[in-house]
Design a protein around this motif. Structure first.
Motif: not given
Length: 371
Positions: A7-11, A351-355, A357-371
């Motif tokens: 997942a690359v941050a470009r800006g 799905e990092i961007n969806e994750a 957003a979900a964390q920002s909405r309070g739908e989950c507390i701690k996100v772990v991303l699985v490659p």
């Protein structure tokens, strides 16, 4: 070069993009880790969106865990196939490192925030001729493969039953909250504790307050589900800051003489000032929350601070020595005292961007991303 998905941050304030990148072989003192899972931390977004000096494109991520698949020259005590957790980077030779306070290492900022190897300015990641910042917190683990310094690596102890993909979260957020209570502020049995913010850091502080047998543990948090889980974890009181006009007064209603230890995970100036005003004599407030404005400042009356002996301390990584403290947290987990895994929800790295957003909405507390 080895190809990896990252997942690359470009800006700033732009979605992460999922790309194929090239990962270099580990150099002397480094290892390459096949990432099983990586926690998503607010600090990743701070460096994507607010820190202009962190060069883009970049691979962020600093709560990785996985399996070593290659070892660089001179690395001792680690081998291909070892299951490991990745922590922050430190030099290992300055006065603070010698005092087992590596998060205050003299080289902490360049080692963790420069996005490159200090020795020669190179990066571990690229895409064709395009250079990509790496070594974020010494690891840049928003990638299926990560290059990290061997000093950052903590081997998973024998007998751990927590899924490997969850364990990287102990490398920053959870150790920060727990360490703030157990190490930085050193809350004593029978003392009182208030925690501002019920995210991963705040809830780990609540768990640490229970471990330390604090008599009163208050969580201040606007999301009801997070207040509920804090009570399940052992908080004695919860406060919805949106439901009170005077936050300091609400704390004083529970503890008329004030609170012994306060931890702010929000970075919000009025919240910090309310916590400072609610301290008992010789009370301490620890600051771990990153403010949204880089120039954010609190106002302190010097006499009101000095006369009751109040203390304000900045805290990085919970004053922890990861090689010792992460196994300690895992031992607490095995005893049922630190159930951090209950806070985790996994998402595919793609799905990092969806994750986010979900964390920002309070739908989950701690996100772990699985490659």
């Amino acid at each position: 070069m080895t190809v990896s998905t990252a997942a690359v941050a470009r800006g700033a304030n732009a979605d992460f993009t999922i790309e194929q990148i090239e990962v270099a072989a580990p150099r002397a003192g480094e290892v390459r880790v096949a990432i099983a899972g990586v926690g998503l931390c607010h600090t990743d977004l701070v460096f994507r969106d607010q820190v202009e000096t962190f060069a883009k494109p970049a691979v962020l991520g600093h709560e990785g865990a996985g399996v070593i698949e290659a070892v660089g020259e001179g690395v001792e005590g680690l081998a291909v196939g070892d299951k490991v957790m990745l922590g922050f980077s430190s030099c290992g030779g300055c006065p603070r490192c010698d005092e087992h306070l590596p998060s205050y290492c003299n080289l902490f900022v360049p080692l963790n925030y420069a996005g490159l190897r200090l020795e020669d300015g190179s990066t571990a990641y690229s895409k064709g001729d395009e250079r990509m910042s790496s070594h974020f917190f010494g690891q840049s683990s928003f990638s299926a493969l990560a290059i990290t310094r061997a000093r950052n690596v903590v081997k998973v102890p024998e007998g751990v039953t927590v899924p490997l993909e969850y364990l990287g979260t102990l490398g920053c957020g959870f150790q920060t909250g727990a360490g703030a209570v157990l190490r930085s502020m050193d809350a004593q049995e029978g003392s009182s504790l208030v925690v501002f913010g019920g995210g991963p850091v705040g809830l780990s502080a609540v768990m640490a307050g229970v471990i330390r047998k604090c008599s009163t543990i208050i969580l201040v948090e606007p999301v009801a589900a997070r207040r509920e889980i804090a009570l399940e974890f052992g908080a004695t009181h919860v406060i919805d800051p949106k439901a009170v006009d005077d936050l300091g007064g609400a704390i004083r209603a529970i503890l008329p003489l004030g609170v012994d230890s306060a931890l702010d995970t929000t970075g919000v100036v009025p919240v910090i000032e309310a916590g400072l005003g609610a301290l008992a004599p010789h009370g301490v407030i620890g600051l771990v929350g990153v403010p949204h404005q880089p120039d954010a400042a609190i106002t302190v009356n010097i006499t009101a601070l000095m006369t009751p002996g109040l203390r304000i301390i900045g805290i990085i990584e919970g004053d922890s020595e990861p090689q010792d403290f992460i196994p300690e947290l895992l031992a607490y987990h095995a005893q049922g005292k630190f159930p951090f895994d209950r806070l985790i929800k996994t998402f595919p790295l793609a799905e990092i961007n969806e994750a986010i957003a979900a964390q920002s909405r309070g739908e989950c507390i701690k996100v772990v991303l699985v490659p």
